[in-house]
Design a protein around this motif. Structure first.
Motif, PDB file in Angstrom:
ATOM      1  N   UNK A 113      26.219  18.469  50.374  1.00  8.57           N
ATOM      2  CA  UNK A 113      27.469  17.499  50.631  1.00  8.57           C
ATOM      3  C   UNK A 113      28.439  18.577  51.613  1.00  8.57           C
ATOM      4  N   UNK A 114      28.594  20.105  51.668  1.00  2.00           N
ATOM      5  CA  UNK A 114      29.088  20.626  52.454  1.00  2.00           C
ATOM      6  C   UNK A 114      28.964  21.493  53.597  1.00  2.00           C
ATOM      7  N   UNK A 115      27.278  20.658  53.550  1.00  2.00           N
ATOM      8  CA  UNK A 115      27.167  21.399  55.327  1.00  2.00           C
ATOM      9  C   UNK A 115      26.881  19.964  56.092  1.00  2.00           C
ATOM     10  N   UNK A 116      26.769  18.010  55.138  1.00  2.00           N
ATOM     11  CA  UNK A 116      27.183  17.516  55.864  1.00  2.00           C
ATOM     12  C   UNK A 116      28.517  16.843  56.456  1.00  2.00           C
ATOM     13  N   UNK A 117      29.536  17.744  55.275  1.00  2.00           N
ATOM     14  CA  UNK A 117      30.816  17.795  56.114  1.00  2.00           C
ATOM     15  C   UNK A 117      31.446  18.931  57.307  1.00  2.00           C
ATOM     16  N   UNK A 118      30.351  19.740  57.020  1.00  2.00           N
ATOM     17  CA  UNK A 118      31.220  20.537  58.789  1.00  2.00           C
ATOM     18  C   UNK A 118      30.169  19.890  59.259  1.00  2.00           C
ATOM     19  N   UNK A 119      29.288  19.509  59.294  1.00  2.00           N
ATOM     20  CA  UNK A 119      28.464  18.721  60.456  1.00  2.00           C
ATOM     21  C   UNK A 119      29.437  17.534  61.162  1.00  2.00           C
ATOM     22  N   UNK A 120      29.667  16.754  59.967  1.00  2.00           N
ATOM     23  CA  UNK A 120      31.207  15.466  60.237  1.00  2.00           C
ATOM     24  C   UNK A 120      32.476  16.672  61.123  1.00  2.00           C
ATOM     25  N   UNK A 121      32.345  17.557  60.571  1.00  2.00           N
ATOM     26  CA  UNK A 121      33.684  18.415  61.268  1.00  2.00           C
ATOM     27  C   UNK A 121      32.906  18.671  63.357  1.00  2.00           C
ATOM     28  N   UNK A 122      32.009  19.398  63.259  1.00  2.00           N
ATOM     29  CA  UNK A 122      31.578  19.615  64.577  1.00  2.00           C
ATOM     30  C   UNK A 122      30.593  17.904  65.310  1.00  2.00           C
ATOM     31  N   UNK A 123      31.130  17.132  64.601  1.00  2.00           N
ATOM     32  CA  UNK A 123      30.715  15.799  65.383  1.00  2.00           C
ATOM     33  C   UNK A 123      28.992  15.445  65.291  1.00  2.00           C
ATOM     34  N   UNK A 124      28.432  16.355  64.487  1.00  2.00           N
ATOM     35  CA  UNK A 124      27.199  16.422  64.199  1.00  2.00           C
ATOM     36  C   UNK A 124      26.461  15.823  63.651  1.00  2.00           C
ATOM     37  N   UNK A 125      27.082  15.025  62.566  1.00  2.00           N
ATOM     38  CA  UNK A 125      26.216  14.697  61.142  1.00  2.00           C
ATOM     39  C   UNK A 125      24.985  13.751  61.859  1.00  2.00           C
ATOM     40  N   UNK A 126      24.974  12.526  62.506  1.00  2.00           N
ATOM     41  CA  UNK A 126      24.198  12.251  63.592  1.00  2.00           C
ATOM     42  C   UNK A 126      23.142  12.829  63.391  1.00  2.00           C
ATOM     43  N   UNK A 127      23.139  13.933  64.026  1.00  2.00           N
ATOM     44  CA  UNK A 127      22.348  15.454  64.468  1.00  2.00           C
ATOM     45  C   UNK A 127      21.261  15.767  63.442  1.00  2.00           C
ATOM     46  N   UNK A 128      21.815  15.688  62.173  1.00  4.88           N
ATOM     47  CA  UNK A 128      21.151  16.722  60.715  1.00  4.88           C
ATOM     48  C   UNK A 128      19.495  17.336  60.358  1.00  4.88           C
ATOM     49  N   UNK A 129      19.071  15.963  60.979  1.00  5.74           N
ATOM     50  CA  UNK A 129      17.522  16.127  60.717  1.00  5.74           C
ATOM     51  C   UNK A 129      16.604  16.955  61.639  1.00  5.74           C
ATOM     52  N   UNK A 130      17.458  17.068  63.284  1.00  7.03           N
ATOM     53  CA  UNK A 130      16.685  17.393  64.187  1.00  7.03           C
ATOM     54  C   UNK A 130      16.492  18.539  64.166  1.00  7.03           C
ATOM     55  N   UNK A 131      15.654  19.400  64.846  1.00 10.40           N
ATOM     56  CA  UNK A 131      15.199  20.590  65.009  1.00 10.40           C
ATOM     57  C   UNK A 131      16.711  21.454  66.325  1.00 10.40           C
ATOM     58  N   UNK A 132      16.449  22.451  65.878  1.00  7.70           N
ATOM     59  CA  UNK A 132      17.405  22.730  66.916  1.00  7.70           C
ATOM     60  C   UNK A 132      17.454  22.756  68.184  1.00  7.70           C
ATOM     61  N   UNK A 133      15.427  23.257  68.832  1.00  3.77           N
ATOM     62  CA  UNK A 133      15.452  23.141  70.081  1.00  3.77           C
ATOM     63  C   UNK A 133      15.871  21.914  70.857  1.00  3.77           C
ATOM     64  N   UNK A 134      16.173  20.529  70.007  1.00 10.24           N
ATOM     65  CA  UNK A 134      15.997  19.286  71.228  1.00 10.24           C
ATOM     66  C   UNK A 134      17.591  19.372  71.050  1.00 10.24           C
ATOM     67  N   UNK A 135      18.732  20.166  70.535  1.00 11.74           N
ATOM     68  CA  UNK A 135      19.856  20.081  71.200  1.00 11.74           C
ATOM     69  C   UNK A 135      19.930  20.565  72.560  1.00 11.74           C
ATOM     70  N   UNK A 136      21.807  20.185  73.124  1.00 11.56           N
ATOM     71  CA  UNK A 136      22.028  21.058  74.328  1.00 11.56           C
ATOM     72  C   UNK A 136      22.761  22.113  73.868  1.00 11.56           C
ATOM     73  N   UNK A 137      22.623  22.959  75.122  1.00 10.37           N
ATOM     74  CA  UNK A 137      23.646  24.197  74.581  1.00 10.37           C
ATOM     75  C   UNK A 137      24.449  23.963  73.890  1.00 10.37           C
ATOM     76  N   UNK A 138      25.645  22.803  73.939  1.00  6.00           N
ATOM     77  CA  UNK A 138      26.898  22.960  74.215  1.00  6.00           C
ATOM     78  C   UNK A 138      26.658  22.549  72.366  1.00  6.00           C
ATOM     79  N   UNK A 139      26.296  21.411  71.898  1.00  9.12           N
ATOM     80  CA  UNK A 139      25.637  21.038  70.482  1.00  9.12           C
ATOM     81  C   UNK A 139      25.029  21.768  69.343  1.00  9.12           C
ATOM     82  N   UNK A 140      24.014  23.229  70.424  1.00  8.12           N
ATOM     83  CA  UNK A 140      23.717  24.217  69.319  1.00  8.12           C
ATOM     84  C   UNK A 140      24.965  25.220  69.137  1.00  8.12           C
ATOM     85  N   UNK A 141      25.619  26.128  69.738  1.00 10.86           N
ATOM     86  CA  UNK A 141      27.026  26.042  69.346  1.00 10.86           C
ATOM     87  C   UNK A 141      27.702  25.603  68.587  1.00 10.86           C
ATOM     88  N   UNK A 142      28.001  24.620  68.441  1.00  8.18           N
ATOM     89  CA  UNK A 142      28.687  23.853  67.602  1.00  8.18           C
ATOM     90  C   UNK A 142      27.734  23.889  65.713  1.00  8.18           C
TER      91      UNK A 142
END
Lengths: 355, 262
Positions: A113-142
């Motif tokens: 719950x808390x992790x999803x809420x935090x991902x929501x705040x950085x605008x990445x809630x929809x990517x929660x199940x992805x592997x980090x390797x699939x993200x862009x640099x900006x998304x990784x830093x978020x």
């Protein structure tokens, strides 16, 4: 939750190398302080000392009055954001963010719950199940930011977090970091070599050089009133000219350099010592072709076009200086001119350079 | 640049494959022969020489010994090699350079010399039992592979990831198992395979360390060839190849071999 950080006379010597010498620095609760300097200035060492990856040779580090100096890193409770993101490649985005909560024994449901809420705040809630390797640099830093923030640490530290991002994203991300930091009110230490980045997001900036603190103040003060020649040159005061006071009348002071006199007011500069250095940026030193003008005699060298002015490399009795001239009258190399300081654009340094 | 490889390249590649495969085909063929002597092409088809392997007790015993030594030796080498490779990479700046070279020494020294040195020091000098001496010898010859392969894996591991985990409250030892190890898993498995196969196929070191009653399969093959000329030796060679291929196949099935060819 938010706590002040105190670095007390910390030195770090490795073999014969003195990486840090008697560094004392206090970060107020909720404040964002940048450590700014070129590589090798000791800023990263300072961050690693605070994090506990290195041990100081002497001195102590306190967070909210609690002595951290002998505490191992994993019990310091500090959120860290790294230059290379340092996400866990084998865990999903959500598990990356939840990692710190898991270490703290938070139950799985609450963790999620808390992790999803935090991902929501950085605008990445929809990517929660992805592997980090699939993200862009900006998304990784978020994700890295969310991972550090979700544990609600009393201290958050950033190690050149934007260096791997492109210019546009860098500016967006630093605004985002600042906003999150403001909302949470988390005491933060931000390490960077980028002056604009440091000045734009910090409450105060510590400029470091060769393991020493050169000046620690608000960006506005650093930018307008550097305390010494190192900081002056660092923030762009390229011209440093020695002057001697020849006459005083109330607050008005008349000072003299080779070939010129200058009227200054102590209302603007505070007490002016008998010998001092006048420091200006190129904008604060105007090129005048008027033979009668009161200024430093100079011979023009290379001219470059800046858009708002021409800039000239000049040779003078006070050495090599850089001055700006008007766009209406471009001057040729070799021309004999006067360089006229604009007092509002100048600052004054002690004759010994402020050391 | 055309998309099709040059005909000469294809021809050379085909020759190389032929060169590699033909001896194997001959061995497999000879193993299936019904005759009492080694011959190719096989005359008649029979599996009796494979049965014969298991009829000869020395083969039965040495197969078990070889598998035991290969498995235990590889496991011990991993237990030593993983921490060693970790330390060599994690503290690359702090540690002296020669320390890494130390772990390569067993393959730099000619194996025959290394085997003789182990015989003199372990078996003769310290009176170590044969099985233990074999185990130590095999552990030492596979250790360089373990350290090198896992080092290669760790070289591309960003240790900031480990620091991030520690900063989030994970104790250093726990972090090694939950964060570092899962990220070099491919290297560990590759090291296991390489070490296991190297140990299984080793001759030079085993030659010195085997003794009365205890031998490894390759040494038993040598001993058998000296006395008999029947196709048993061919069938046992096929068995050894099969064991090697089986290990690779298990890995292929569980992980895919692509990770080996990085």
């Amino acid at each position: 939750m938010t706590q002040p950080l105190d670095i007390n006379a910390v030195s770090a010597h490795y073999g014969t190398t003195k990486v840090l010498e008697h560094l004392s620095l206090s970060v107020r609760a909720g404040e964002l302080v940048s450590l700014l300097g070129a590589s090798g200035c000791g800023k990263t060492t300072t961050l690693r000392l605070i994090a506990g990856f290195l041990s100081p040779t002497s001195g102590s580090i306190e967070l909210g009055g609690r002595d951290l100096t002998r505490l191992p890193t994993h019990r310091r409770d500090i959120g860290l954001v790294f230059q290379n993101y340092a996400l866990f490649p084998h865990l999903s985005v959500l598990d990356n963010v939840a990692f710190g909560l898991k270490q703290r024994g938070v139950a799985p449901g609450e963790r999620r719950k808390r992790s999803m809420a935090m991902l929501e705040r950085v605008g990445l809630a929809t990517l929660a199940d992805r592997a980090p390797g699939a993200l862009s640099g900006g998304q990784k830093q978020r994700v890295a930011l969310a991972r550090a923030l979700v544990i609600e640490p009393p201290l958050l530290m950033f190690d050149e977090p934007l260096s791997n991002l492109d210019a546009k994203l860098r500016v967006d991300m630093r605004v985002e970091i600042r906003q999150l930091q403001r909302v949470n009110g988390t005491t933060s230490v931000y390490v960077t070599h980028d002056q604009e980045e440091a000045f734009s997001i910090s409450d105060r900036v510590a400029i470091m050089n060769a393991g020493r603190l050169m000046q620690f103040d608000r960006p506005e003060v650093l930018y307008r009133r550097p305390a010494n020649t190192f900081v002056a040159r660092f923030v762009g005061f390229e011209n440093i000219i020695p002057f001697k006071v020849v006459a005083r009348g109330g607050d008005a002071v008349t000072a003299e350099a080779t070939g010129m006199r200058l009227q200054l007011s102590q209302n603007d500069f505070g007490a002016i010592p008998d010998a001092f250095l006048l420091a200006t940026r190129p904008d604060g030193l105007m090129v005048s072709a008027e033979p009668a003008a009161e200024g430093l005699p100079a011979q023009l060298g290379l001219r470059t076009y800046l858009g708002r002015a021409y800039q000239y490399q000049c040779e003078t009795a006070a050495g090599h200086l850089v001055a700006n001239g008007s766009l209406t009258t471009p001057l040729e190399a070799g021309t004999q001119v006067k360089l006229v300081p604009v007092p509002e654009q100048c600052t004054i340094l002690a004759a010994d350079g402020g050391r | 640049m055309s998309d099709r490889p040059h005909p000469i390249l294809i021809a050379v590649a085909a020759l190389v494959y032929l060169f590699l495969m033909v001896p194997l085909v001959i061995v497999v063929g000879a193993a299936l022969s019904d005759t009492t002597y080694l011959t190719f092409p096989p005359q008649g088809l029979s599996l009796r020489w494979f049965e014969n392997i298991f009829a000869i007790s020395a083969f039965r015993r040495t197969i078990v010994t070889s598998l035991q030594i290969a498995f235990l030796g590889t496991m011990i080498a991993l237990l030593i090699g993983i921490p060693a490779a970790y330390a060599l990479n994690r503290f690359r700046v702090e540690l002296p350079k020669w320390l890494g070279t130390l772990f390569v020494l067993p393959i730099l020294v000619p194996e025959i010399v290394f085997g003789f040195a182990l015989l003199k020091s372990l078996t003769v000098g310290a009176g170590v039992p044969i099985f233990a001496a074999l185990l130590i010898g095999h552990t030492l010859i596979v250790l360089p592979y373990v350290v090198r392969v896992i080092s290669a894996s760790l070289a591309s591991f960003d240790f900031a990831i480990e620091e991030a985990a520690i900063s989030l409250g994970s104790a250093p030892v726990k972090t090694f198992f939950t964060i570092v190890l899962p990220n070099v898993r491919a290297g560990v498995i590759a090291a296991f395979i390489l070490a296991f196969i190297t140990s299984l196929n080793d001759v030079s070191v085993s030659l010195f360390l085997t003794g009365p009653g205890i031998s490894t399969l390759p040494i038993q093959i040598l001993a058998h060839v000296e006395q008999f000329f029947d196709p048993t030796v061919a069938s046992v060679s096929v068995l050894l190849m099969f064991l090697t291929v089986a290990v690779m196949a298990i890995v292929e099935r569980t992980l895919g071999l692509t990770f080996l060819a990085k």
